[in-house]
Structure formats: structure tokens, C-alpha cells
Scaffold this active site. Structure first.
Site, PDB file in Angstrom:
ATOM      1  N   ASP A  39       0.147  19.307 -25.055  1.00 38.53           N
ATOM      2  CA  ASP A  39       1.411  18.533 -25.320  1.00 38.53           C
ATOM      3  C   ASP A  39       1.529  18.962 -26.878  1.00 38.53           C
ATOM      4  O   ASP A  39       1.309  18.566 -27.901  1.00 38.53           O
ATOM      5  CB  ASP A  39       1.320  17.087 -25.352  1.00 38.53           C
ATOM      6  CG  ASP A  39       1.353  16.552 -23.692  1.00 38.53           C
ATOM      7  OD1 ASP A  39       0.617  16.009 -23.363  1.00 38.53           O
ATOM      8  OD2 ASP A  39       2.243  16.986 -23.077  1.00 38.53           O
ATOM      9  N   ASP A 179       5.901  14.773 -15.109  1.00 41.36           N
ATOM     10  CA  ASP A 179       4.995  14.425 -16.530  1.00 41.36           C
ATOM     11  C   ASP A 179       5.569  13.173 -17.066  1.00 41.36           C
ATOM     12  O   ASP A 179       6.721  13.003 -17.336  1.00 41.36           O
ATOM     13  CB  ASP A 179       5.369  15.417 -17.266  1.00 41.36           C
ATOM     14  CG  ASP A 179       4.295  15.152 -18.492  1.00 41.36           C
ATOM     15  OD1 ASP A 179       4.437  16.234 -19.262  1.00 41.36           O
ATOM     16  OD2 ASP A 179       3.459  14.427 -18.464  1.00 41.36           O
TER      17      ASP A 179
HETATM   18  C1  DX5 Z   1       4.584  13.102 -23.030  1.00 43.50           C
HETATM   19  C2  DX5 Z   1       3.751  14.052 -22.578  1.00 43.50           C
HETATM   20  C3  DX5 Z   1       2.875  13.804 -21.449  1.00 43.50           C
HETATM   21  C4  DX5 Z   1       1.903  12.485 -21.708  1.00 43.50           C
HETATM   22  C5  DX5 Z   1       1.625  11.906 -20.336  1.00 43.50           C
HETATM   23  O1  DX5 Z   1       5.555  13.479 -24.001  1.00 43.50           O
HETATM   24  O2  DX5 Z   1       4.490  15.291 -22.259  1.00 43.50           O
HETATM   25  O3  DX5 Z   1       2.219  14.709 -21.129  1.00 43.50           O
HETATM   26  O4  DX5 Z   1       1.033  12.902 -22.382  1.00 43.50           O
HETATM   27  O5  DX5 Z   1       0.799  10.997 -20.484  1.00 43.50           O
HETATM   28  P1  DX5 Z   1       0.851   9.590 -19.595  1.00 43.50           P
HETATM   29  O6  DX5 Z   1       0.334   9.937 -18.345  1.00 43.50           O
HETATM   30  O7  DX5 Z   1      -0.131   8.693 -20.408  1.00 43.50           O
HETATM   31  O8  DX5 Z   1       2.283   9.006 -19.452  1.00 43.50           O
END
Ligand code: DX5
Length: 228
Positions: A39, A179
Site C-alpha cells: 500500500d 480491498d
Molecule cells: C487501505 C488499503 C488496504 C488495507 C487493508 O487503504 O488499501 O489494503 O491495508 O487492510 P484491512 O484488511 O485491515 O482493511
């Protein structure tokens, strides 16, 4: 790099211990995920700041999994080659962050890697209808980007289903990824709506059992949802 089988489990390394990111990536590979998502946040497109290509590159040689860079950055074009040099085989840009999306997606493919486009929750699918032939992956955000550990937005099911219909209707070979807030209780709804790839962060790093147990539970929930 070949596209992993469906469901494709993608691990976000955002919840990893950054002091030993390499060990975290190795743990994810041992646990059985299919791909690693980095990310990348610039503190401008999203109100958070994470890491650059050198950090990703430092972990590239430690595992054999594919790397995707989720570029939550404004105007990503100047640095596109850097993510490829760092070992990413898939670059995902946000439709909201790019002025010339058609040019940017074409540029990513010219660099010899797969191109992906992401949509924030409020952004309609129509924002990308004229570039679907230029992408290998469409990412429907199921949280507002910028942080892990947020609640899954169930209302995105209609957009996921519309994306599924658009992809199938045009006979395109595109991965449909979701996501944000993906876990044992939410992955089924996304799978039923038509997603084929599922990015999870906190649900892999926290929860009952081992990381491998958590990966298996997510995979079973996704498979079970579409088999039902
Ligand atoms: C948020 C990111 C995601 C996040 C997902 O902006 O794009 O990839 O890290 O994390 P969880 O699964 O904890 O929501």
C-alpha cells in the site's frame, strides 16, 4: 507471472511489523497467500504516508510470490518505472488520482507489467468503462483508502456485481479485486457479488489460530460462498 487461481488471496503488508518487513512477507508466503500488496500512500491522495520502491525492493528477493503496488498517490506517472524496478508485476493506480488515465494505463503496459485501476467507494464504475480494455485488474475499494482495520462497506456489493457484469458482458480477461475490511465474515459477500481476488490485511495478521489457519479460513469462506 501467471494469474493465481480464484479465489486469489492477496495480503496487504500494511499491518506488518515494519521493523522486520522481510520476515512478515516470508510468513505470508509460508501461510499460503497468492500475492503481496504494498500500500503506497503519499500523504496527499490519502491522509497517510507509507513506503517507497526501495522498501518494496528490499523484500523482493525473499519470496517467489507476485508483488502488486497499490498506488494511492497523486499523479503516479513519473515514478512508474521505479515500482517495476522494485519487482512489482502489477501496478494499480487510482482513477481519481490520474489526469490522463488512458495514457497512464498504456504506459504501465509498455513497461511490461500488468495494469490495474482502482475505484474509491464514491466513484462510479462509469469512470473506467472506456479503459477496461487497457487493464488486467479492476480494484473496487470496499473502504475509503488510507488505513487498515476499517469496516467493510457492504454497499459496494452492487458496484462489484456491476463490474462483474461489465467484464463478463465484454468477454474481458480482468481480475476483479476488492480491498478493505475483508475477513471471514465479509469475504463471502464480495465473492457472491463477483470478486475473484481479495486483499486482506488485519484479518491475516490478527485473529484465531495461525496465519495459515486464517488464510485457509478466508479461502474456504470465499469458495463456500460461490459454491452455495
Ligand atoms: C487501505 C488499503 C488496504 C488495507 C487493508 O487503504 O488499501 O489494503 O491495508 O487492510 P484491512 O484488511 O485491515 O482493511
Amino acid at each position: 507471472m501467471p494469474v493465481p487461481p480464484c479465489p486469489t488471496l492477496v495480503a496487504s503488508v500494511l499491518p506488518a511489523d515494519f521493523a522486520c518487513l522481510g520476515a512478515g512477507v516470508r510468513d505470508l508466503e509460508r501461510a499460503g497467500v497468492d500475492r503481496i500488496q504494498s500500500d503506497v500512500m503519499d500523504g496527499h491522495f490519502v491522509p497517510n504516508l507509507t513506503f517507497g520502491p526501495d522498501v518494496i525492493g528490499a523484500t523482493r528477493g525473499l519470496v517467489g510470490l507476485g508483488f502488486e503496488a497499490h498506488l494511492m498517490v497523486t499523479e503516479p506517472d513519473p515514478m512508474l518505472p521505479r515500482w517495476v524496478e522494485a519487482g512489482c508485476e502489477l501496478l494499480i493506480v487510482h482513477a481519481e488520482a490520474v489526469t490522463h488515465l488512458h495514457r497512464t494505463l498504456s504506459r504501465i503496459r509498455e513497461l511490461g507489467v500488468r495494469a490495474g485501476v482502482a475505484l474509491n467507494p464514491a466513484t462510479p464504475l462509469t469512470a473506467v468503462e472506456h479503459v477496461l480494455d487497457l487493464v488486467d485488474l479492476l480494484l473496487v475499494m470496499t473502504v475509503n483508502p488510507g488505513f487498515g482495520g476499517q469496516r467493510y462497506l457492504a454497499g459496494m456489493a452492487t458496484k462489484i456485481a456491476a463490474a462483474r457484469a461489465a467484464i463478463d458482458g465484454r468477454g474481458l480477461d480482468i481480475e476483479l479485486e476488492v480491498d478493505g475490511g475483508i475477513g471471514p465474515a465479509t469475504i463471502g459477500a464480495a465473492a457472491r457479488a463477483g470478486a475473484t481476488a481479495f486483499c486482506a490485511g488485519s484479518a491475516l495478521f490478527e485473529g484465531p489460530g495461525s496465519m495459515a489457519d486464517r488464510v485457509a479460513a478466508l479461502r474456504t469462506a470465499a469458495l463456500g460462498a460461490v459454491a452455495a
